[in-house]
Each structure stands twice: as C-alpha cells, then as structure tokens.
Design a protein around this motif. Structure first.
Motif, PDB file in Angstrom:
ATOM      1  N   ALA A  87      17.731 -32.188 -32.229  1.00 14.35           N
ATOM      2  CA  ALA A  87      18.942 -32.037 -31.423  1.00 14.35           C
ATOM      3  C   ALA A  87      19.811 -33.290 -31.514  1.00 14.35           C
ATOM      4  O   ALA A  87      21.044 -33.203 -31.622  1.00 14.35           O
ATOM      5  CB  ALA A  87      18.570 -31.739 -29.970  1.00 14.35           C
ATOM      6  N   ALA A  88      19.184 -34.472 -31.478  1.00  5.30           N
ATOM      7  CA  ALA A  88      19.941 -35.718 -31.603  1.00  5.30           C
ATOM      8  C   ALA A  88      20.618 -35.813 -32.966  1.00  5.30           C
ATOM      9  O   ALA A  88      21.779 -36.234 -33.068  1.00  5.30           O
ATOM     10  CB  ALA A  88      19.020 -36.904 -31.373  1.00  5.30           C
ATOM     11  N   HIS A 115       6.012 -30.517 -30.508  1.00  3.63           N
ATOM     12  CA  HIS A 115       7.141 -29.706 -30.951  1.00  3.63           C
ATOM     13  C   HIS A 115       8.376 -29.969 -30.100  1.00  3.63           C
ATOM     14  O   HIS A 115       9.508 -29.859 -30.579  1.00  3.63           O
ATOM     15  CB  HIS A 115       6.769 -28.219 -30.905  1.00  3.63           C
ATOM     16  N   LEU A 116       8.188 -30.348 -28.818  1.00  2.89           N
ATOM     17  CA  LEU A 116       9.337 -30.711 -27.996  1.00  2.89           C
ATOM     18  C   LEU A 116       9.960 -32.017 -28.464  1.00  2.89           C
ATOM     19  O   LEU A 116      11.183 -32.172 -28.464  1.00  2.89           O
ATOM     20  CB  LEU A 116       8.907 -30.822 -26.537  1.00  2.89           C
ATOM     21  N   GLY A 125      19.648 -27.422 -24.368  1.00  2.00           N
ATOM     22  CA  GLY A 125      19.843 -26.827 -23.055  1.00  2.00           C
ATOM     23  C   GLY A 125      19.483 -27.778 -21.927  1.00  2.00           C
ATOM     24  O   GLY A 125      20.176 -27.841 -20.907  1.00  2.00           O
ATOM     25  N   VAL A 126      18.413 -28.537 -22.110  1.00  2.00           N
ATOM     26  CA  VAL A 126      18.045 -29.533 -21.100  1.00  2.00           C
ATOM     27  C   VAL A 126      19.131 -30.601 -20.984  1.00  2.00           C
ATOM     28  O   VAL A 126      19.494 -31.028 -19.880  1.00  2.00           O
ATOM     29  CB  VAL A 126      16.682 -30.160 -21.455  1.00  2.00           C
ATOM     30  N   ALA A 156      12.921 -25.009 -30.332  1.00  2.00           N
ATOM     31  CA  ALA A 156      12.709 -26.294 -29.671  1.00  2.00           C
ATOM     32  C   ALA A 156      13.991 -27.116 -29.639  1.00  2.00           C
ATOM     33  O   ALA A 156      14.281 -27.820 -28.656  1.00  2.00           O
ATOM     34  CB  ALA A 156      11.597 -27.067 -30.369  1.00  2.00           C
ATOM     35  N   THR A 157      14.797 -27.034 -30.702  1.00  2.79           N
ATOM     36  CA  THR A 157      16.070 -27.746 -30.730  1.00  2.79           C
ATOM     37  C   THR A 157      17.034 -27.170 -29.699  1.00  2.79           C
ATOM     38  O   THR A 157      17.705 -27.922 -28.976  1.00  2.79           O
ATOM     39  CB  THR A 157      16.686 -27.657 -32.130  1.00  2.79           C
ATOM     40  N   ALA A 158      17.094 -25.842 -29.626  1.00  5.10           N
ATOM     41  CA  ALA A 158      17.958 -25.208 -28.628  1.00  5.10           C
ATOM     42  C   ALA A 158      17.506 -25.552 -27.210  1.00  5.10           C
ATOM     43  O   ALA A 158      18.332 -25.763 -26.307  1.00  5.10           O
ATOM     44  CB  ALA A 158      17.963 -23.692 -28.827  1.00  5.10           C
TER      45      ALA A 158
END
Length: 251
Positions: free
Chosen positions: A55-56, A47-48, A222-223, A216-218
């Motif tokens: 996110a990309a 899921h990560l 954040g990372v 997971a997208t957020a």
C-alpha cells in the motif's frame, strides 16, 4: 469384556471414554480440547505487513505521478502569455512605489468587516453541532462508496479555511498585533490539519480503487482511510471548540 466389546472402535481406543473417567456423560474430553486448540493456529500477521508495504509503494507511485504532472502544469503556466502579462503588471506596479499620499487616507475597515462577515456566514453553514460530537459516522459513509468524487462534507470546511486566512490578513493590516489572536490561530491550525487529513484520506481511497490489488493491500488502505477520516473529525471538533471561545480582549 462384554461392555468393552459393545463400544465402537473409536471409543475402545479412547482411554478417556471409559467408565469412571468423568467424560463419558458428554463432558469435554482433554483429547478433543487439545485437537480444538490445535485447529486455531496463531494469527499470522506477515501478510498484513506485506499489504501495508505494498500500500505504501502504491501510494508513493501515485503521489509521485501526481507531483510530476503538477510540476509539468506549473512549468507550462509559467511559460504562458497570461503569466507574462501578470508579471508585466506587477513590474509596473512596483515602479510606482511609493503610492500616492492620499492612499493612506483610505479607510480599509469596511473591507475588513466584509471579510469577517463572509467568514461568519460560512461558519454558520457548518454542522458545528455534529462536529461537537467525538464521532461522526456520516463522515465515513461516502468514503466507503465507489464514487471517486471528493467528500461532500469537506468543501465547506475548506472554504472556511480560506476565509479565515483572509480575515486574519485583514486584521493584520488594520492592527498587526490583532492578527495574532490565539482563538483565530487555534482555529486556523485545526483547519490546516483538517485539510491535510482530508487529502490523505482521498489519496488512500483513490489508491484502493486500483484494479486487481491484493486483499491485504486494500485492507491496509482501508485502515489508512478510516484513520484519516477520524483525524478529519478530530480537527472539526478542535475547530468548533476554538471558534466558540470568546474573542481576544473580551471581558
């Protein structure tokens, strides 16, 4: 038999709870230990990975939209009357080359000194003491807030970057060899990295404010944001080390 009958049904079925087993006095049981280990499944990072991919994709869509808008604005500016007026003035200036002979007698050093003084004054405002620390926690506080405004610590550094370029250009006019000062070049490269990392962090923060995105997208955004803000701090640290070096030619 009487002792066995007096135990509960669960204890009677558990062979490790009998006398002499070594676990009747409240110690851990192998069976319970195995069940506790089985209650912790191996971490699933799928899921990560999906969140990072989403996110990309989100960043790519937003950056493509921003690039399209900037392209449209540039085309609109190129067709404006103001741009045509500037182009006409440049054409007139080019027709007057070479310039008058007296132009070579103008002393440009006062202008170069003014550019240097503006740079020194702008650097004096920067928190170089904080930048001398390997980690600045204050730089992450604003990025974690819902405020979409630019990071308040970045603007003075961006201004120093522009003034440093102006100072280097002025030095090159006076002495082409002086413009390639290793100290100023290293400081300029550090500020270029600072600008890129600050803009990347701002893009990640803006994407993270998108409504109804998956957790997971957020998390991936954040990372990314935290990593870029650390790059900002690293660039500031590199700048203050380069700036405090003695100028070229100093004994």
């Amino acid at each position: 038999g009487a002792a066995g009958a007096g135990r509960s049904g669960d204890d009677a079925r558990d062979p490790d709870s009998g006398p002499g087993s070594g676990f009747a006095a409240g110690g851990p049981r192998p069976g319970s230990r195995a069940r506790a280990a089985g209650a912790r499944p191996a971490p699933d990072r799928s899921h990560l990975a999906v969140g990072a991919a989403k996110a990309a994709a989100l960043l790519e869509r937003q950056l493509t939209l921003a690039r399209t808008r900037a392209h449209s604005a540039a085309l609109q500016a190129l067709g404006s009357a103001r741009f045509h007026a500037v182009a006409d003035q440049v054409a007139v200036l080019a027709s007057e080359v070479p310039l008058a002979g007296r132009a070579t007698d103008i002393d440009l050093r006062p202008l170069a000194d003014a550019a240097r003084e503006r740079l020194v004054a702008a650097v004096a405002v920067l928190p170089l003491v904080t930048a001398g620390s390997p980690y600045n926690a204050e730089a992450l506080v604003h990025g974690l807030s819902p405020d979409p405004a630019p990071h308040p610590q970045d603007a003075p550094w961006h201004q120093v970057r522009l003034l440093l370029r102006l100072h280097r250009y002025a030095r090159e006019v006076l002495d082409p060899a002086a413009g390639d000062d290793p100290r100023l070049r290293a400081a300029g490269e550090a500020l270029d990295r600072h600008r890129d990392a600050a803009e990347a962090a701002a893009a990640a923060a803006q994407a993270a404010r998108t409504p109804r995105i998956a957790p997971a997208t957020a998390y991936a955004l954040g990372v990314l944001h935290a990593g870029q803000r650390h790059e900002v701090e690293a660039a500031r640290y590199a700048f203050q080390r380069a700036w405090r070096q003695p100028p070229a030619g100093t004994p």
